[in-house]
Design a protein around this motif. Structure first.
Motif, PDB file in Angstrom:
ATOM      1  N   VAL A   1      -6.554   9.907   1.375  1.00  0.00           N
ATOM      2  CA  VAL A   1      -6.850   9.024   0.396  1.00  0.00           C
ATOM      3  C   VAL A   1      -5.754   8.239  -0.081  1.00  0.00           C
ATOM      4  O   VAL A   1      -4.584   8.734  -0.254  1.00  0.00           O
ATOM      5  CB  VAL A   1      -7.837   9.668  -0.689  1.00  0.00           C
ATOM      6  N   GLU A   2      -6.045   7.009  -0.572  1.00  0.00           N
ATOM      7  CA  GLU A   2      -4.739   6.322  -1.323  1.00  0.00           C
ATOM      8  C   GLU A   2      -4.831   7.267  -2.813  1.00  0.00           C
ATOM      9  O   GLU A   2      -5.881   7.648  -3.418  1.00  0.00           O
ATOM     10  CB  GLU A   2      -5.288   5.032  -1.860  1.00  0.00           C
ATOM     11  N   PRO A   3      -3.814   7.327  -3.422  1.00  0.00           N
ATOM     12  CA  PRO A   3      -3.315   8.038  -4.530  1.00  0.00           C
ATOM     13  C   PRO A   3      -4.332   7.259  -5.548  1.00  0.00           C
ATOM     14  O   PRO A   3      -4.867   7.819  -6.642  1.00  0.00           O
ATOM     15  CB  PRO A   3      -2.111   7.920  -4.965  1.00  0.00           C
ATOM     16  N   SER A   4      -4.497   6.004  -5.519  1.00  0.00           N
ATOM     17  CA  SER A   4      -5.284   5.054  -6.569  1.00  0.00           C
ATOM     18  C   SER A   4      -6.742   5.441  -6.391  1.00  0.00           C
ATOM     19  O   SER A   4      -7.595   4.878  -7.261  1.00  0.00           O
ATOM     20  CB  SER A   4      -4.810   3.939  -6.528  1.00  0.00           C
ATOM     21  N   ALA A   5      -7.356   6.057  -5.346  1.00  0.00           N
ATOM     22  CA  ALA A   5      -8.775   5.794  -5.021  1.00  0.00           C
ATOM     23  C   ALA A   5      -9.543   6.956  -6.078  1.00  0.00           C
ATOM     24  O   ALA A   5      -8.940   8.106  -6.044  1.00  0.00           O
ATOM     25  CB  ALA A   5      -8.817   6.400  -3.714  1.00  0.00           C
TER      26      ALA A   5
ATOM     27  N   LEU B   1     -12.595   9.373  -7.067  1.00  0.00           N
ATOM     28  CA  LEU B   1     -13.447  10.061  -6.081  1.00  0.00           C
ATOM     29  C   LEU B   1     -14.833   9.628  -5.896  1.00  0.00           C
ATOM     30  O   LEU B   1     -15.299   9.659  -4.847  1.00  0.00           O
ATOM     31  CB  LEU B   1     -13.650  11.338  -7.106  1.00  0.00           C
ATOM     32  N   LEU B   2     -15.328   8.784  -6.880  1.00  0.00           N
ATOM     33  CA  LEU B   2     -16.382   7.990  -6.542  1.00  0.00           C
ATOM     34  C   LEU B   2     -16.457   7.003  -5.240  1.00  0.00           C
ATOM     35  O   LEU B   2     -17.274   6.985  -4.369  1.00  0.00           O
ATOM     36  CB  LEU B   2     -16.774   6.736  -7.540  1.00  0.00           C
ATOM     37  N   ARG B   3     -15.334   6.301  -5.182  1.00  0.00           N
ATOM     38  CA  ARG B   3     -15.062   5.450  -3.805  1.00  0.00           C
ATOM     39  C   ARG B   3     -15.023   6.241  -2.766  1.00  0.00           C
ATOM     40  O   ARG B   3     -15.255   5.888  -1.652  1.00  0.00           O
ATOM     41  CB  ARG B   3     -14.090   4.499  -4.153  1.00  0.00           C
ATOM     42  N   VAL B   4     -13.991   7.217  -2.953  1.00  0.00           N
ATOM     43  CA  VAL B   4     -13.749   8.327  -1.605  1.00  0.00           C
ATOM     44  C   VAL B   4     -15.236   8.897  -1.278  1.00  0.00           C
ATOM     45  O   VAL B   4     -15.470   8.798  -0.015  1.00  0.00           O
ATOM     46  CB  VAL B   4     -12.901   9.448  -1.973  1.00  0.00           C
ATOM     47  N   LEU B   5     -16.044   9.356  -2.126  1.00  0.00           N
ATOM     48  CA  LEU B   5     -17.501   9.855  -1.593  1.00  0.00           C
ATOM     49  C   LEU B   5     -18.309   8.807  -1.025  1.00  0.00           C
ATOM     50  O   LEU B   5     -18.840   8.901  -0.061  1.00  0.00           O
ATOM     51  CB  LEU B   5     -18.110  10.264  -3.010  1.00  0.00           C
ATOM     52  N   ARG B   6     -18.336   7.339  -1.701  1.00  0.00           N
ATOM     53  CA  ARG B   6     -19.210   6.406  -1.273  1.00  0.00           C
ATOM     54  C   ARG B   6     -18.622   5.970   0.184  1.00  0.00           C
ATOM     55  O   ARG B   6     -19.272   5.572   1.202  1.00  0.00           O
ATOM     56  CB  ARG B   6     -19.128   5.406  -2.202  1.00  0.00           C
ATOM     57  N   ASP B   7     -17.248   5.736  -0.072  1.00  0.00           N
ATOM     58  CA  ASP B   7     -16.889   4.741   1.311  1.00  0.00           C
ATOM     59  C   ASP B   7     -16.018   5.589   2.416  1.00  0.00           C
ATOM     60  O   ASP B   7     -16.128   5.289   3.451  1.00  0.00           O
ATOM     61  CB  ASP B   7     -15.736   3.864   0.746  1.00  0.00           C
ATOM     62  N   GLU B   8     -15.529   6.852   2.031  1.00  0.00           N
ATOM     63  CA  GLU B   8     -14.904   7.518   2.991  1.00  0.00           C
ATOM     64  C   GLU B   8     -15.997   8.694   3.640  1.00  0.00           C
ATOM     65  O   GLU B   8     -15.981   8.790   4.762  1.00  0.00           O
ATOM     66  CB  GLU B   8     -13.673   8.422   2.378  1.00  0.00           C
ATOM     67  N   LEU B   9     -16.611   9.164   2.606  1.00  0.00           N
ATOM     68  CA  LEU B   9     -17.478  10.393   3.089  1.00  0.00           C
ATOM     69  C   LEU B   9     -19.095   9.768   3.261  1.00  0.00           C
ATOM     70  O   LEU B   9     -19.977  10.467   3.715  1.00  0.00           O
ATOM     71  CB  LEU B   9     -17.434  11.409   2.117  1.00  0.00           C
ATOM     72  N   GLN B  10     -19.275   8.302   3.119  1.00  0.00           N
ATOM     73  CA  GLN B  10     -20.486   8.123   3.016  1.00  0.00           C
ATOM     74  C   GLN B  10     -21.766   8.564   2.414  1.00  0.00           C
ATOM     75  O   GLN B  10     -22.685   8.526   2.395  1.00  0.00           O
ATOM     76  CB  GLN B  10     -20.992   7.968   4.733  1.00  0.00           C
ATOM     77  N   LEU B  11     -21.217   9.080   1.287  1.00  0.00           N
ATOM     78  CA  LEU B  11     -22.278   9.806   0.250  1.00  0.00           C
ATOM     79  C   LEU B  11     -22.503   8.680  -0.763  1.00  0.00           C
ATOM     80  O   LEU B  11     -21.987   8.479  -1.732  1.00  0.00           O
ATOM     81  CB  LEU B  11     -21.564  10.909  -0.140  1.00  0.00           C
ATOM     82  N   THR B  12     -23.378   7.727  -0.378  1.00  0.00           N
ATOM     83  CA  THR B  12     -23.663   6.652  -1.416  1.00  0.00           C
ATOM     84  C   THR B  12     -24.868   6.858  -2.441  1.00  0.00           C
ATOM     85  O   THR B  12     -25.136   5.860  -3.293  1.00  0.00           O
ATOM     86  CB  THR B  12     -24.019   5.304  -0.379  1.00  0.00           C
ATOM     87  N   GLY B  13     -25.414   8.247  -2.323  1.00  0.00           N
ATOM     88  CA  GLY B  13     -26.277   8.760  -3.288  1.00  0.00           C
ATOM     89  C   GLY B  13     -25.598   8.370  -4.826  1.00  0.00           C
ATOM     90  O   GLY B  13     -26.166   8.234  -5.786  1.00  0.00           O
TER      91      GLY B  13
ATOM     92  N   MET C   1       0.827  -1.346   0.060  1.00  0.00           N
ATOM     93  CA  MET C   1       0.037   0.014  -0.069  1.00  0.00           C
ATOM     94  C   MET C   1       0.834   1.175  -0.051  1.00  0.00           C
ATOM     95  O   MET C   1       1.828   1.223   0.630  1.00  0.00           O
ATOM     96  CB  MET C   1      -0.799  -0.157   1.215  1.00  0.00           C
ATOM     97  N   SER C   2       0.354   2.190  -0.796  1.00  0.00           N
ATOM     98  CA  SER C   2       1.461   3.506  -0.987  1.00  0.00           C
ATOM     99  C   SER C   2       0.793   4.422   0.122  1.00  0.00           C
ATOM    100  O   SER C   2      -0.053   4.300   0.707  1.00  0.00           O
ATOM    101  CB  SER C   2       1.204   3.985  -2.295  1.00  0.00           C
ATOM    102  N   GLU C   3       1.497   5.595   0.242  1.00  0.00           N
ATOM    103  CA  GLU C   3       1.354   6.476   1.126  1.00  0.00           C
ATOM    104  C   GLU C   3       0.034   7.258   0.781  1.00  0.00           C
ATOM    105  O   GLU C   3      -0.129   7.659  -0.334  1.00  0.00           O
ATOM    106  CB  GLU C   3       2.375   7.566   1.306  1.00  0.00           C
ATOM    107  N   GLN C   4      -0.788   7.456   1.910  1.00  0.00           N
ATOM    108  CA  GLN C   4      -2.178   8.187   1.634  1.00  0.00           C
ATOM    109  C   GLN C   4      -1.621   9.776   1.527  1.00  0.00           C
ATOM    110  O   GLN C   4      -0.672  10.179   2.181  1.00  0.00           O
ATOM    111  CB  GLN C   4      -3.028   8.037   2.806  1.00  0.00           C
ATOM    112  N   VAL C   5      -2.725  10.200   0.742  1.00  0.00           N
ATOM    113  CA  VAL C   5      -2.312  11.947   0.632  1.00  0.00           C
ATOM    114  C   VAL C   5      -3.654  12.664   1.151  1.00  0.00           C
ATOM    115  O   VAL C   5      -4.767  12.140   0.877  1.00  0.00           O
ATOM    116  CB  VAL C   5      -2.443  12.242  -1.049  1.00  0.00           C
ATOM    117  N   LEU C   6      -3.397  13.542   1.877  1.00  0.00           N
ATOM    118  CA  LEU C   6      -4.398  14.456   2.572  1.00  0.00           C
ATOM    119  C   LEU C   6      -4.752  15.530   1.581  1.00  0.00           C
ATOM    120  O   LEU C   6      -4.187  16.231   0.977  1.00  0.00           O
ATOM    121  CB  LEU C   6      -3.834  15.085   3.658  1.00  0.00           C
ATOM    122  N   ILE C   7      -5.991  15.296   1.362  1.00  0.00           N
ATOM    123  CA  ILE C   7      -6.675  16.256   0.401  1.00  0.00           C
ATOM    124  C   ILE C   7      -8.081  17.007   0.860  1.00  0.00           C
ATOM    125  O   ILE C   7      -8.391  16.502   2.083  1.00  0.00           O
ATOM    126  CB  ILE C   7      -7.193  15.836  -1.000  1.00  0.00           C
TER     127      ILE C   7
END
Ligand SMILES: Cc1cc2nc3c(=O)[nH]c(=O)nc-3n(C[C@H](O)[C@H](O)[C@H](O)COP(=O)(O)OP(=O)(O)OC[C@H]3O[C@@H](n4cnc5c(N)ncnc54)[C@H](O)[C@@H]3O)c2cc1C
Ligand code: FES
Ligand code: FES
Lengths: 292, 948
Positions: free
Chosen positions: B20-24, B26-38, B1-7
């Motif tokens: 976030v992982e550099p490879s993540a 926006l879709l997965r970050v919205l859904r999985d990190e921010l719980q915006l599953t709409g 796993m690579s280093e996460q980046v703060l955005i």
């Protein structure tokens, strides 16, 4: 999506970007809109673990007319190009070509540079640019160079760029008076479908005589194909439908199409015989000022 | 796993810092990190648009944008569209005009529409198509999306309440208060706001993620599986193979349980499920399956039924001697005497037709979650399912649990069309992994995996022969069909029967012979898809009828009218047709579609054609033998009488049953629609219903609901009668009032009576159940398939433009006339018709899953497998003809599936009319049309002979 062990770089200048790219060689990729790259990395068609983002590199998105050229920064998005007043005025066919590509969301992110550099045989912006005599500005770790767009492509997904080189700008001579361009494209669905075959044509007229003509084919050869025989046939002749039909026959013969999911080689040749005269007719009409 | 980046992202106006992982994406970050599953993930490849969000003012695919690249950007997601609890006018317009069905594409459509109107408040239709071209909707809501964008201002100040009003289906006269009204779609508001939690949107405490490995060979035996590398990957929690799952054969039909949860010895198609992992997150699970090494010994593979039936072909299911010759199911039907029928014919046509392997392509990929409860041997399963009951039944069987120990929950389903009927390795592996780990496990298919899992349309090889008299009367029909079944049975037994049983429901066929062979091949298994088994044979017959009409000099509508089914008829294959207004659909099509003015009058390249079809309104018998009623409902009146809850475990998959059933409840109870709450589809809350297949829910679920409502109403009326001092039988309940029929001024509030009833004797509950009339169908083998309490009928007229130089087809217009009985909800009704037409258009012109010579799919995506976009959708005029079905609730039948079978023939016949080319292999591509035109030129031009 993209592979897990990825490092992300965000250089602030072209020089820095080239330098990082030079350092990592085949492990590095420039990231523009990402609409090709992310899919390629995800599907395993391409591999790289160093992503070099071009988003903060200044001046790469500009679109302007300067020194008789329409200059389009490689990082300009397709949407930005399609709506740029200079493009709409100088080369409306480029806007039309772009509006056939992907959907709005893709066009909002995809860049013209990415479309050139990924060099898929069915890419939609190179043919017209080549037909219009575009030159490409390239900067690398060891210096800059300029080259005709026609010489940029080596094969499917292959260009003349070395790993450290960035395509920075596409320069298209502003079409002179009495010239016209057209892009005719065939796809299997009304939108959001890549081209099965496409033809770009640029003509210039002097009265009732064709003084220059360039026909470029797309999706029917490993690279966008400038058909010299069409130029030879057309220049010096009257712009009439029969002549354009003949050009279509020549284009169909010149192509090197393959058979794939979207159609057979034979079908692609048949399409060229139709699309080429359509493109030439429209270009001629525009050159005569008959159509927008 | 690579280093996460703060955005930093400004999401819906709020600044959010995320690592976030550099490879993540926006879709997965919205859904999985921010719980915006709409924001939905339909393909994660840029092809569907369901992930559309607005980034710095522009609509983008969040699946193709790395989150790191969005650092500093302002992002609007569907959750940010409504402001201060007030829906945006676009959202209201979408709900009111029916611009959503399953709702899975809807957040993306809305965000694309929002970006458009922000730039261009008055877009033209062309501009709307341009801006939404990248947003696929498999439900086919495109025409309504356009309308909603154009008319959105009208809804700015509206609320979403449903005001009581008269029946508003223009073509039917009824005296109903709720039935026949386009009430606010029950699931609409949640679907336009992103509140609806589809299975993949659910986040349970401690949940982990599973992934399945598919075979890389089409046919082979497994020599060795090495899971050590996968196990060693940090974050991997469990790896299972065929040895770790119950040693049992399962499937759909008890007569053919031929599937393994994970392959043990043999794999039968590329993608056949072999092993599974569970890991702390999706990415790790994805990486881990790639590390599993499987060694196969390859066996010869077959990819079409004819080669599979060849004597030398390798057996795909050697374990069962019934499957000799790779024949999975054989049907031999012979009704009347076809020899004699053909001998009596004046004109006979015979032709081979070849269909396509189309995939349902719901925009929501399948997902499932399993959790074992700490309390006893109890299991909870969430699944994006059309038929939760059958899954519950199968899970009980596989895991040897009483059905009652399994809690089956069906969250909203993002489209099914038949793809989500059966139990999949997703549910089964999730249950196994969840037990091993003691944690909830979520499993999802990627777009690629769901296409490989398939269960799409059977490709049929149809040899059909029809004989008619000079006046067009059919004397005999004979068809021999080979169905490419793929590697497993799935619903295929039923498919091969349907392919034969439904032909005689539309036209009166005096002599009929059908030979059906469902054949195993080493391709993904075929299953049930909208119009189950019927569209391809129907297309063949509709094509032949046109050819016969041409030969006899008859008008195509005339030949159909001559043979059209009539009400109260027993067909040659013993199916009982009750209501039938097929003739009316034909006559109205002839008189109202412009047929008479256009047929034969259009310039070369333009054509008009007709196609007919229909379907069952629910199957007469369940998939496995069971005495349970098919639909069951429970209604509970709330304490204050101002609400009722409706409990019924049907599956809303976009077709609108969550709206139609509450309407039926409200109508029968005599209360406003807005008083009805619908309980979640959860086996703990609601009694079972067989599910959303065979177009059964309006009729069967509707009858159960109506009965439950009547049972509750009786109790309320009793109290009301006492209060009013009159016989409860003389009372009418309507719009929340109870009154004496003869003296409407003698009245009491429905709620008041209900409150009194509760105060006196506690909860007022009504129950209802529905089972089809007993003894449906004949006595011959397979007579059960095709039986139904009622049948729908439809005529569709299509207009096309064919580019005679390139073969390109533009479907310009459809006029559809359906006999679906009483229309319960005009918006959902016409929405189904439009969606069926658009899907049928895709099947006719665009779609086919293609494999290479190793059995690997060439287009398991939405990039090479093209489904219609907003720009492909024609103009559609849909009409309901006046019709009343005695077996249906308030006279209703079905519309969801019967709307599709006519479409293929209508388009094919319009193309023939336009250019004289009859393409007999689907899809009808431009290339095939060009071939036909070339052949025609060689044979002397039909166009110049026949046309002025
Ligand atoms: C759904 C969908 C539909 C599509 N439809 C079409 C279509 O109809 N027609 C069509 O032609 N394309 C289409 N594409 C492909 C794609 O969107 C275009 O090729 C786009 O222009 C690529 O640009 P990008 O900025 O996204 O490139 P990226 O993905 O960022 O980059 C592509 C490649 O080029 C390299 N690169 C990018 N910019 C530079 C640069 N300036 N210098 C050097 N190297 C560079 C990258 O390293 C990468 O290898 C479609 C894609 C999708 C997902
Ligand atoms: S999920 Fe992004 S386009 Fe399909
Ligand atoms: S509503 Fe669009 S996919 Fe279902």
């Amino acid at each position: 999506m993209a592979c897990r062990n990825t490092t992300y770089h965000r250089p602030q200048s072209i020089a820095e970007a080239c330098q990082i790219a030079g350092e990592y060689g085949i492990r590095g990729r420039f990231l523009a809109g990402g609409t090709e790259l992310l899919i390629d990395l995800d599907s395993g068609r391409d591999r790289a673990d160093q992503l070099i983002s071009l988003r903060d590199v200044p001046d790469l998105c500009e679109i302007r007319i300067e020194a008789g050229e329409l200059r389009i920064g490689a990082l300009a998005t397709l949407s930005a190009i399609a709506t740029a007043p200079d493009v709409v005025r100088a080369l409306p066919a480029l806007r039309e070509a772009i509006l056939t590509m992907g959907g709005q969301q893709i066009r909002n992110r995809a860049t013209i540079g990415g479309n050139f550099c990924r060099a898929v045989p069915c890419a939609d912006t190179p043919p017209l640019c080549i037909a219009a005599g575009a030159r490409l500005e390239i900067v690398g770790a060891t210096g800059a160079r300029t080259l005709p767009a026609a010489d940029f492509f080596v094969g499917p997904r292959q260009t003349v760029l070395d790993r450290s080189e960035i395509l920075t700008e596409i320069r298209i001579p502003v079409p002179p008076a009495h010239s016209g361009a057209s892009y005719q494209r065939f796809s299997l669905r009304h939108g959001m479908a890549v081209a099965v075959a496409a033809v770009a044509a640029v003509l210039q007229l002097d009265g009732d005589e064709i003084t220059s003509a360039r026909v470029v084919l797309s999706a029917v050869a490993p690279v966008p194909l400038l058909v010299g025989e069409c130029t030879d046939l057309l220049v010096g002749r009257k712009p009439v439908p029969d002549l354009f039909a003949e050009a279509g026959t020549i284009a169909a013969a010149a192509a090197q199409p393959i058979t794939d999911l979207r159609g057979s080689a034979e079908f692609r040749r048949e399409l060229l015989a139709v699309l080429t005269p359509r493109a030439l007719n429209e270009a001629a009409a525009r050159a005569k000022g008959e159509a927008a | 796993m690579s280093e996460q980046v703060l955005i930093t992202l400004t999401v819906n106006g709020q600044e959010r810092a995320v690592a976030v992982e550099p490879s993540a994406t926006l879709l997965r970050v919205l859904r999985d990190e921010l719980q915006l599953t709409g924001t939905k993930a339909g393909c994660e490849a840029g092809d569907c648009g369901s992930c559309t969000v607005i980034v710095d003012g522009e609509a983008v695919n969040s699946c193709l944008l790395l989150a790191v690249e969005a650092d500093g950007a302002a992002i609007t997601t569907i959750e940010g569209l409504a402001t201060g609890g007030e829906l945006h006018e676009l959202q209201k317009a979408f709900v009111k005009l029916g611009a959503l069905q399953c709702g899975y594409c809807t957040p993306g459509q809305l965000m694309a529409a929002k970006a458009l109107i922000d730039h261009n408040p008055q877009p033209s239709r062309a501009e709307i198509r341009q801006a939404l071209g990248g947003n696929l909707c498999r439900c086919g809501t495109y025409p309504r999306i356009i309308e909603a964008i154009e008319q959105r201002h009208t809804f700015a100040d509206e609320t979403l309440d449903t005001k009581p009003g008269p029946h508003d289906e223009r073509d039917q006269k009824r005296d109903h208060a709720v039935v026949g009204q386009s009430v606010t779609r029950y699931d609409g508001p949640d679907k336009v706001t992103g509140r609806s939690l589809y299975t993949a949107d659910i986040r349970l405490l401690d949940m982990v993620y599973g992934k399945i490995l598919g075979s890389t060979v089409a046919h082979g035996t497994i020599k060795r599986i090495d899971t050590s590398a996968a196990r060693a990957l940090p974050g991997v929690l469990a790896v299972i193979t065929g040895e770790d799952v119950p040693d049992i054969w399962y499937g759909v039909s008890p007569a053919r349980y031929d599937e393994r949860i994970l392959a043990t010895e043999r794999v039968r198609y590329v993608g056949d499920e072999v092993a599974a992992v569970a890991a702390i997150d999706e990415e790790t699970a994805e990486q881990a399956v790639a590390l599993i090494e499987v060694q196969y010994e390859e066996l010869p593979a077959v990819f079409d039924p004819e080669s599979a039936m060849a004597p030398e072909a390798e057996l795909i299911h050697p374990e069962d001697p019934r499957f000799a010759g790779n024949i999975n199911t054989r049907v031999e039907w012979d009704f009347g005497d076809v020899e004699q029928g053909f001998a009596a014919a004046d004109c006979i046509r015979e032709q081979r037709f070849v269909g396509n392997r189309t995939y349902q392509s719901p925009i929501e990929p399948h997902a499932a979650i399993a959790r074992w409860e700490h309390h006893g041997e109890r299991l909870t399963v969430w699944s994006s399912s059309q038929a939760p009951h059958y899954k519950q039944h199968m899970l009980a069987r596989v895991f040897e649990l009483p059905m009652g120990n399994i809690r089956m929950i069906r969250p909203p389903v993002g489209g099914g069309f038949g793809a989500k009927c059966e139990t999949t390795p997703l549910e089964l592996c999730a249950v196994v992994l969840a037990r091993q780990l003691g944690r909830p496990v979520m499993m999802k298919y990627s777009r690629r995996e769901m296409v490989y899992h398939f269960r799409g349309r059977h490709k049929q090889y149809i040899d059909m022969k029809i004989g008619v008299k000079k006046d067009g009367t059919i004397t005999a029909v004979q068809s021999r069909i080979l169905l490419d079944g793929g590697a497993y049975t799935s619903f295929g037994i039923i498919t091969v029967y349907y392919a034969g049983s439904m032909l005689p429901t539309l036209y009166k066929i005096p002599n009929y012979k059908y030979d059906g062979y469902r054949v195993y091949t080493n391709l993904p298994a075929s299953g049930a898809m909208r119009g189950h088994g019927v569209p391809q044979p129907r297309w063949a017959m509709e094509s032949l009828l046109d050819d016969l009409a041409e030969e006899l000099g008859l008008d195509p509508i005339e030949i159909r009218l001559r043979n059209a089914m009539e009400p109260n008829t027993r067909t040659i294959n013993d199916l009982d047709i009750s209501s039938c207004e097929f003739k009316k659909t034909l006559e109205r099509a002839r008189d109202e579609s412009g047929w008479l003015e256009k047929r034969g009058q259009l310039p070369p390249g333009k054509g008009i054609g007709v196609g007919c079809g229909g379907f069952v309104s629910g199957a007469g018998y369940p998939i496995y033998r069971s005495d349970f009623p098919h639909s069951n409902a429970l209604i509970r009146v709330h304490e204050d009488g101002k609400a009722v809850s409706l409990h019924i475990a049907t599956a809303e998959i976009g077709q609108g049953c969550d709206t139609v059933l509450p309407q039926i409840a409200a109508e029968e109870l005599g209360i406003p629609y807005d008083w009805v709450w619908l309980a979640e589809c959860d086996s703990v809350l609601a009694p079972t219903d067989l599910g959303s297949y065979a177009s059964r829910v309006t009729l069967m679920g509707g009858n159960a609901v109506k009965m439950a409502a009547a049972a509750a109403k009786v109790q309320i009326l009793k109290v009301a009668g006492r209060q009013l001092g009159c016989d409860p039988h003389g009372l009418t309940a309507r719009d929340g009032r109870i009154f004496v029929a003869e003296h409407p001024e003698l009245a009491i509030g429905w709620d008041e009576a209900a409150r009194l009833a509760f105060s006196e004797s506690g909860p007022v509950v009504g129950t209802g159940c529905y089972r089809p009339p007993p003894g449906l169908g004949g006595k011959y083998k397979g007579a059960a398939v095709g039986t139904s309490p009622a049948y729908s009928f439809a005529t569709s007229v299509c207009e096309v433009a064919v580019d005679l130089e390139t073969g390109a087809v533009k479907v310009e217009r459809f006029s559809d006339f359906s006999d679906a009985g009483t229309v319960i909800n005009p918006v959902t009704f016409h929405g189904q018709v439009e969606g069926g037409i658009i899907m049928g258009l895709g099947e006719t012109l665009l779609e086919d899953t293609v494999h290479d010579d190793t059995g690997a799919l060439v287009n398991p995506d939405l990039h090479g497998y093209l489904i219609p976009t907003i720009s492909d959708a024609p103009e559609i005029e849909s009409h309901a003809v006046e019709s009343y079905e005695p077996h249906g609730p308030f006279g209703a039948k079905e519309i969801g599936e019967g709307c599709l079978p006519p479409i293929l023939g209508a388009i094919a016949n319009a193309i023939y009319d336009a250019c004289g080319v009859r393409v007999t292999e689907l899809p009808i591509t431009p290339e095939k049309i060009l071939r036909g035109l070339a052949t025609q030129r060689q044979a002397g031009s039909k166009l110049s002979d026949d046309r002025p």
